[in-house]
Design an enzyme around this catalytic site. Structure first.
Site, PDB file in Angstrom:
ATOM      1  N   GLY A 295       2.783   2.056  10.889  1.00  0.00           N
ATOM      2  CA  GLY A 295       3.737   3.155  10.778  1.00  0.00           C
ATOM      3  C   GLY A 295       4.449   3.486  12.079  1.00  0.00           C
TER       4      GLY A 295
ATOM      5  N   HIS B 230      -9.425   0.985   5.042  1.00  0.00           N
ATOM      6  CA  HIS B 230      -8.146   1.165   5.744  1.00  0.00           C
ATOM      7  C   HIS B 230      -8.365   2.065   6.963  1.00  0.00           C
ATOM      8  CE1 HIS B 230      -4.022   2.264   6.624  1.00  0.00           C
ATOM      9  NE2 HIS B 230      -3.659   1.214   5.914  1.00  0.00           N
TER      10      HIS B 230
ATOM     11  N   LYS C  67       0.022   4.346  -0.188  1.00  0.00           N
ATOM     12  CA  LYS C  67      -0.563   5.520   0.493  1.00  0.00           C
ATOM     13  C   LYS C  67      -0.329   6.792  -0.336  1.00  0.00           C
ATOM     14  CE  LYS C  67      -0.128   3.067   4.836  1.00  0.00           C
ATOM     15  NZ  LYS C  67       0.005   3.115   6.295  1.00  0.00           N
TER      16      LYS C  67
ATOM     17  N   SER D 116       3.715  -2.337  10.193  1.00  0.00           N
ATOM     18  CA  SER D 116       5.170  -2.395  10.366  1.00  0.00           C
ATOM     19  C   SER D 116       5.782  -3.735   9.943  1.00  0.00           C
ATOM     20  CB  SER D 116       5.554  -2.046  11.814  1.00  0.00           C
ATOM     21  OG  SER D 116       5.112  -0.733  12.129  1.00  0.00           O
TER      22      SER D 116
ATOM     23  N   GLU E 148      -6.736   4.429   8.081  1.00  0.00           N
ATOM     24  CA  GLU E 148      -6.539   5.860   7.819  1.00  0.00           C
ATOM     25  C   GLU E 148      -7.774   6.467   7.170  1.00  0.00           C
ATOM     26  OE1 GLU E 148      -2.835   5.281   5.756  1.00  0.00           O
ATOM     27  OE2 GLU E 148      -1.914   4.699   7.647  1.00  0.00           O
TER      28      GLU E 148
ATOM     29  N   GLU F  76      -5.133  -5.124  10.452  1.00  0.00           N
ATOM     30  CA  GLU F  76      -4.101  -4.121  10.688  1.00  0.00           C
ATOM     31  C   GLU F  76      -4.383  -3.430  12.022  1.00  0.00           C
ATOM     32  OE1 GLU F  76      -2.115  -2.801   6.796  1.00  0.00           O
ATOM     33  OE2 GLU F  76      -3.865  -1.535   7.048  1.00  0.00           O
TER      34      GLU F  76
ATOM     35  N   ASN G 271       0.861  -1.186   0.000  1.00  0.00           N
ATOM     36  CA  ASN G 271       0.000   0.000   0.000  1.00  0.00           C
ATOM     37  C   ASN G 271       0.893   1.231   0.000  1.00  0.00           C
ATOM     38  OD1 ASN G 271      -1.790   2.040   0.512  1.00  0.00           O
ATOM     39  ND2 ASN G 271      -2.399   1.324   2.556  1.00  0.00           N
TER      40      ASN G 271
HETATM   41  P1  13P Z   1       3.276   0.268   7.662  1.00  0.00           P
HETATM   42  O1  13P Z   1       3.804  -1.006   7.039  1.00  0.00           O
HETATM   43  O2  13P Z   1       3.995   1.491   7.179  1.00  0.00           O
HETATM   44  O3  13P Z   1       3.170   0.164   9.137  1.00  0.00           O
HETATM   45  O4  13P Z   1       1.768   0.440   7.108  1.00  0.00           O
HETATM   46  C1  13P Z   1       0.884  -0.597   7.215  1.00  0.00           C
HETATM   47  C2  13P Z   1      -0.340  -0.252   6.458  1.00  0.00           C
HETATM   48  O5  13P Z   1      -1.101   0.603   6.847  1.00  0.00           O
HETATM   49  C3  13P Z   1      -0.591  -0.956   5.192  1.00  0.00           C
HETATM   50  O6  13P Z   1      -1.875  -0.706   4.721  1.00  0.00           O
END
Ligand code: 13P
Length: 252
Positions: free
Chosen positions: A175, A97, A13, A215, A99, A169, A11
């Site tokens: 992150g 997601h 982003k 992560s 976010e 997740e 992803n």
């Molecule tokens: P990270 O791997 O940067 O923690 O992000 C995970 C994520 O949100 C994938 O959709």
């Protein structure tokens, strides 16, 4: 138990211009494009999708969007439909997601509409669920996940359910560099699979891929993938770099 082919998904982003996305996907295609022991996909931003699609053409790497609207068309300024994603070359779409939930106030019902619209258009939804740190500390992890999957998957029949990929997740692991331990992730994946069995049936439960995200890096993927109910990864930061993402794809 059904053989579930792992899916390693990236992803991207809100990163990479079209040219940058093409550069990274070309490198990725040369490093892992012909691997067929795992399924792979990347989710660049909307503006890069149709530029990346031809780069992935003769590879085993699928193309995904990071979101979409549930309507086929209409007066929804700034939105993108499932048909637009299909015509840009996508096979997958990431939905729900954390976010999107957290910063753009997407609800479980919104996500449910999107899941139906995506499948109706022929896309495979990667449906994200996960608890926040507070929810985990209050022992609400399972009740939060129950609500997310019950509403998110509402109205899906057997055929639809067989097209869905779930991504667990935990919000506190995204992150932050704070990955769930292999056992913490396995515990939740096992729970989700059991609930999928109750919502649908044992065939759906044993076939559905449940990815872990939060992560994931080259140094922790192997342990996660060794867990019986973890069928792949949804990778954020480490998927932006072709070398790192390739190392994750080649975890075996
Ligand atoms: P990270 O791997 O940067 O923690 O992000 C995970 C994520 O949100 C994938 O959709």
């Amino acid at each position: 138990m059904a053989e579930r082919k792992p899916l390693i998904a990236g992803n991207w982003k809100l990163f990479k211009t079209g040219a940058e996305a093409v550069e990274t996907s070309k490198k990725l295609a040369s490093l892992v494009g012909q691997i067929n022991t795992v399924d792979m996909m990347i989710a660049p931003p909307y503006t890069a999708l149709s530029m990346v699609a031809p780069v992935l053409q003769n590879t085993n790497i699928g193309l995904s969007a990071q979101n979409m609207h549930w309507a086929k068309s209409g007066a929804y300024t700034g939105e993108i439909s499932s048909e637009m994603l299909v015509s840009a070359g996508c096979q997958y779409v990431i939905l729900g997601h954390s976010e999107r939930r957290q910063y753009f106030h997407e609800t479980d019902d919104d996500i449910n509409r999107k899941i139906h619209a995506a499948i109706d258009a022929g896309l495979k939804p990667v449906f994200c669920v996960g608890e926040t740190e507070d929810e985990r500390n209050l022992n609400k992890t399972f009740s939060v996940l129950d609500k997310q999957i019950e509403i998110g998957l509402k109205g899906a029949n057997f055929e639809k359910a067989m097209r869905i990929v779930i991504a667990y997740e935990p919000v506190w692991a995204i992150g932050t560099g704070k990955t769930a331990t292999d056992d913490q992730a396995q515990e939740v994946h096992e729970y989700l699979r059991k609930r999928i069995g109750e919502l649908f049936n044992s065939e759906v439960a044993s076939t559905m891929r449940i990815l872990y995200g939060g992560s994931v890096k080259p140094n922790n993927i192997k342990g996660l993938m060794a867990m019986p109910d973890i069928d792949g990864a949804l990778v954020g930061g480490a998927s932006l770099d072709a070398d790192q993402f390739s190392a994750i794809i080649k975890y075996q």
